[in-house]
Design a protein around this motif. Structure first.
Motif, PDB file in Angstrom:
ATOM      1  N   LEU A  62       3.448   4.706  15.897  1.00 42.77           N
ATOM      2  CA  LEU A  62       3.979   5.062  14.592  1.00 42.77           C
ATOM      3  C   LEU A  62       2.907   4.833  13.532  1.00 42.77           C
ATOM      4  O   LEU A  62       2.307   3.759  13.468  1.00 42.77           O
ATOM      5  CB  LEU A  62       5.217   4.217  14.278  1.00 42.77           C
ATOM      6  N   CYS A  63       2.659   5.835  12.700  1.00 42.16           N
ATOM      7  CA  CYS A  63       1.584   5.766  11.702  1.00 42.16           C
ATOM      8  C   CYS A  63       2.134   5.998  10.303  1.00 42.16           C
ATOM      9  O   CYS A  63       2.889   6.951  10.080  1.00 42.16           O
ATOM     10  CB  CYS A  63       0.513   6.827  11.993  1.00 42.16           C
ATOM     11  N   ASN A  64       1.726   5.143   9.353  1.00 38.31           N
ATOM     12  CA  ASN A  64       2.020   5.421   7.956  1.00 38.31           C
ATOM     13  C   ASN A  64       0.937   6.348   7.402  1.00 38.31           C
ATOM     14  O   ASN A  64       0.057   6.806   8.140  1.00 38.31           O
ATOM     15  CB  ASN A  64       2.139   4.128   7.147  1.00 38.31           C
ATOM     16  N   ARG A  65       0.968   6.612   6.109  1.00 35.68           N
ATOM     17  CA  ARG A  65       0.025   7.582   5.547  1.00 35.68           C
ATOM     18  C   ARG A  65      -1.414   7.087   5.609  1.00 35.68           C
ATOM     19  O   ARG A  65      -2.335   7.884   5.821  1.00 35.68           O
ATOM     20  CB  ARG A  65       0.434   7.917   4.112  1.00 35.68           C
ATOM     21  N   ARG A  75      11.904  -1.033  13.670  1.00 38.43           N
ATOM     22  CA  ARG A  75      11.505  -2.368  14.118  1.00 38.43           C
ATOM     23  C   ARG A  75      11.315  -2.442  15.632  1.00 38.43           C
ATOM     24  O   ARG A  75      10.635  -3.337  16.132  1.00 38.43           O
ATOM     25  CB  ARG A  75      12.541  -3.399  13.675  1.00 38.43           C
ATOM     26  N   ASP A  76      11.915  -1.493  16.373  1.00 36.51           N
ATOM     27  CA  ASP A  76      11.792  -1.508  17.830  1.00 36.51           C
ATOM     28  C   ASP A  76      10.459  -0.962  18.308  1.00 36.51           C
ATOM     29  O   ASP A  76      10.001  -1.310  19.409  1.00 36.51           O
ATOM     30  CB  ASP A  76      12.927  -0.693  18.467  1.00 36.51           C
ATOM     31  N   ILE A  77       9.836  -0.090  17.514  1.00 40.59           N
ATOM     32  CA  ILE A  77       8.628   0.581  18.001  1.00 40.59           C
ATOM     33  C   ILE A  77       7.395   0.289  17.165  1.00 40.59           C
ATOM     34  O   ILE A  77       6.284   0.647  17.566  1.00 40.59           O
ATOM     35  CB  ILE A  77       8.835   2.109  18.054  1.00 40.59           C
ATOM     36  N   ILE A 132      12.020   5.943   9.522  1.00 39.83           N
ATOM     37  CA  ILE A 132      12.524   5.527   8.211  1.00 39.83           C
ATOM     38  C   ILE A 132      12.874   4.049   8.289  1.00 39.83           C
ATOM     39  O   ILE A 132      13.531   3.601   9.232  1.00 39.83           O
ATOM     40  CB  ILE A 132      13.784   6.328   7.812  1.00 39.83           C
ATOM     41  N   ASP A 133      12.458   3.295   7.293  1.00 37.94           N
ATOM     42  CA  ASP A 133      12.847   1.890   7.196  1.00 37.94           C
ATOM     43  C   ASP A 133      14.205   1.828   6.513  1.00 37.94           C
ATOM     44  O   ASP A 133      14.309   1.851   5.288  1.00 37.94           O
ATOM     45  CB  ASP A 133      11.809   1.100   6.388  1.00 37.94           C
ATOM     46  N   LYS A 134      15.247   1.764   7.319  1.00 39.30           N
ATOM     47  CA  LYS A 134      16.600   1.817   6.768  1.00 39.30           C
ATOM     48  C   LYS A 134      17.012   0.512   6.097  1.00 39.30           C
ATOM     49  O   LYS A 134      18.090   0.441   5.501  1.00 39.30           O
ATOM     50  CB  LYS A 134      17.585   2.211   7.867  1.00 39.30           C
ATOM     51  N   ASP A 135      16.177  -0.533   6.216  1.00 36.55           N
ATOM     52  CA  ASP A 135      16.446  -1.773   5.496  1.00 36.55           C
ATOM     53  C   ASP A 135      15.924  -1.727   4.062  1.00 36.55           C
ATOM     54  O   ASP A 135      16.218  -2.618   3.267  1.00 36.55           O
ATOM     55  CB  ASP A 135      15.795  -2.956   6.228  1.00 36.55           C
ATOM     56  N   SER A 136      15.157  -0.693   3.736  1.00 38.41           N
ATOM     57  CA  SER A 136      14.631  -0.520   2.383  1.00 38.41           C
ATOM     58  C   SER A 136      15.463   0.532   1.660  1.00 38.41           C
ATOM     59  O   SER A 136      15.431   1.715   2.019  1.00 38.41           O
ATOM     60  CB  SER A 136      13.162  -0.088   2.431  1.00 38.41           C
ATOM     61  N   SER A 137      16.190   0.113   0.643  1.00 37.51           N
ATOM     62  CA  SER A 137      17.036   1.071  -0.086  1.00 37.51           C
ATOM     63  C   SER A 137      16.194   2.123  -0.790  1.00 37.51           C
ATOM     64  O   SER A 137      16.587   3.294  -0.880  1.00 37.51           O
ATOM     65  CB  SER A 137      17.920   0.329  -1.095  1.00 37.51           C
TER      66      SER A 137
END
Length: 515
Positions: free
Chosen positions: A49-52, A109-111, A150-155
């Motif tokens: 998984l890569c961010n920008r 968080r799993d990957i 998507i980080d679903k813990d971040s609103s």
């Protein structure tokens, strides 16, 4: 490496660009492109998984980047202007996954920090691995899934994702649609995928889409590069969704024909009830706060209010069922929109209807036209709907009967200028409400309804007169203190029709405040 916001772009009028300048230009173009793409994507080669920042690092370390540098060294500025955006965009092409969520979907968080290819192949982890592998086989470096990207813990990130999701599917090079309940030999008509709320935009947004069965085989072994261009698939999609092929192949997000778009979603469901409204934000091109925890009824009310506020579209008032606590003119849930909207009657052949209106009545009709034309647009502010209407005073209400095992009651209603009709209401009316002068029937109005008749002629006069005399979908309103009104919801459509030509020409036109 952190992505810098300073951007340098090539200019066709610039002096020859140095090697260092070219690198800055390429980085600037890459930065601008990445801003329009999902926050995180999976690298199909490594499964990471890569961010920008990681995407940019991969690009600057890639063979494609070095080849682009070499090509730019031999190009003039005009060629560089065309070449750099094209090649950088090609590198960052990505594939999106459309599917129905399972019970064990891998989350961010799993990957995070691990390759998905070294994880278990069981269940939904196997689905993610197969998706990325197929994307890689089709020569795409990047893949996006709504489960783990998507980080679903971040609103804040969730808000951005919901607001951008339609655009991401539209900008994807390909959408892979996985149908976990469709075998290699069966049709997809009964698939659960067509019952999901989010999958509606995942069907409409992509320009290229491929369906895969539960074994990750192409649907019906169709080898075309885009199943949206396959006539047989489009015919099946139309049967499964009730959506015309022109929308399936060339959909534009907007509020045009809002009632039909609500009907497409009306039988779909989401795990979280409020998501059924959130999933429509992209389809209507609407940007509203995402507030998980508020009721689905309130979210739908906010969506419908925004549609009216921005477009004035009164077709969203065409429903029967339980009224919303948000506003009396909105339904409590989306399912009442399953009933097809009442379509306007076709315009008559005026040569066959020359006796519909006499020349002596033209002046009266033009007076009515001017009154309708000068009405303000419908608008919704502070939970108050300001609605232009053709109004009819209810003169008599008679209870005809009650359903033996239901609370609904059938009433015959008479209104000044309209033919009597019967309607079922969900509960019994109080005696004081049934008194003359308390209830009103209204025909919601929008000035665009006059568009077919704006060319002044005897022919258009007759067409307008004919249209105003046809049955229409009416709202039943109760008058409240302070010149306010409230809609009374009905269990059956209220279809009203003027009595005669005199009642048409004497129609009262008002703008009402409805709460």
């Amino acid at each position: 490496m952190k992505i810098r916001s300073q951007v340098v772009t090539p200019s066709s009028n610039a002096s020859p660009i140095t090697h260092i300048d070219i690198k800055q230009v390429i980085c600037g173009v890459a930065f601008e492109i990445l801003k329009t793409l999902p926050t995180r994507v999976l690298h199909t080669g490594t499964g990471i998984l890569c961010n920008r920042d990681a995407q940019l690092f991969n690009f600057l370390s890639s063979q494609q980047y070095n080849q682009l540098l070499s090509s730019c060294a031999t190009c003039d500025p005009a060629q560089q202007t065309r070449l750099i955006p094209t090649q950088v965009s090609r590198y960052f092409r990505f594939v999106t996954l459309s599917h129905r969520w399972g019970s064990g979907e891998p989350l961010l968080r799993d990957i995070e920090g691990r390759s998905i290819y070294v994880m278990s192949t069981n269940g939904d982890f196997g689905k993610l691995q197969a998706f990325c592998a197929i994307a890689g086989e089709q020569n795409y470096l990047w893949a996006w899934s709504d489960t783990c990207c998507i980080d679903k813990d971040s609103s804040a990130e969730l808000q951005e994702a919901i607001g951008s999701m339609f655009v991401w599917y539209r900008r994807s090079a390909l959408t892979i649609t996985y149908l976990s309940d469709v075998s290699d030999t069966n049709s997809f008509l009964s698939s659960e995928w067509f019952k999901g709320g989010w999958t509606l935009q995942e069907l409409l947004a992509p320009e290229r889409l491929l369906f895969y069965t539960q074994t990750w085989s192409l649907y019906k072994n169709l080898r075309s590069s885009n199943h949206k261009t396959d006539v047989a698939v489009l015919e099946e999609l139309g049967r499964a969704t009730g959506i015309e092929s022109r929308f399936l192949t060339n959909f534009s997000p907007s509020m045009d024909d809002a009632r039909s778009r609500l009907q497409w979603a009306s039988s779909r469901r989401t795990t979280r009830p409020e998501d059924i409204a959130y999933s429509l934000f992209g389809i209507f091109d609407i940007h509203l706060p995402v507030l998980y925890g508020e009721s689905a009824e309130i979210v739908l009310g906010r969506l419908l209010a925004e549609i009216i506020s921005q477009s004035g579209d009164i077709s969203v008032l065409d429903w029967v069922g339980e009224a919303s606590r948000f506003h009396s003119c909105f339904p409590a849930e989306i399912s009442p929109y399953q009933t097809p909207p009442m379509l306007p009657s076709p315009q008559p052949n005026t040569e066959e209807h020359t006796s519909i209106i006499s020349e002596q009545l033209v002046a009266s009709l033009q007076t009515l036209y001017r009154s309708l034309d000068k009405q303000p647009l419908p608008r919704f502010v502070n939970r108050r709907l300001t609605l232009p209407c053709i109004t009819y005073l209810v003169t008599a209400v008679q209870l005809k009967g009650t359903a033996p095992y239901e609370s609904s009651c059938t009433y015959e209603i008479q209104a000044s200028g309209l033919r009597p009709f019967e309607v079922a209401l969900p509960s019994k009316l109080e005696n004081q409400i049934m008194s003359p002068g308390v209830l009103h029937l209204v025909r919601p109005w929008h000035s665009k309804l006059l568009d077919p008749y704006r060319k002044v002629s005897a022919r258009t006069d007759k067409q307008l007169f004919y249209a105003l005399g046809k049955p229409f979908h009416a709202l039943l309103l109760i008058e409240l203190p302070h010149n306010e009104y409230k809609r009374i919801a009905s269990s059956t459509p209220i279809i009203a029709q003027p009595v005669n030509e005199d009642s048409i020409l004497k129609s009262g036109v008002k703008t009402l405040d409805i709460v």
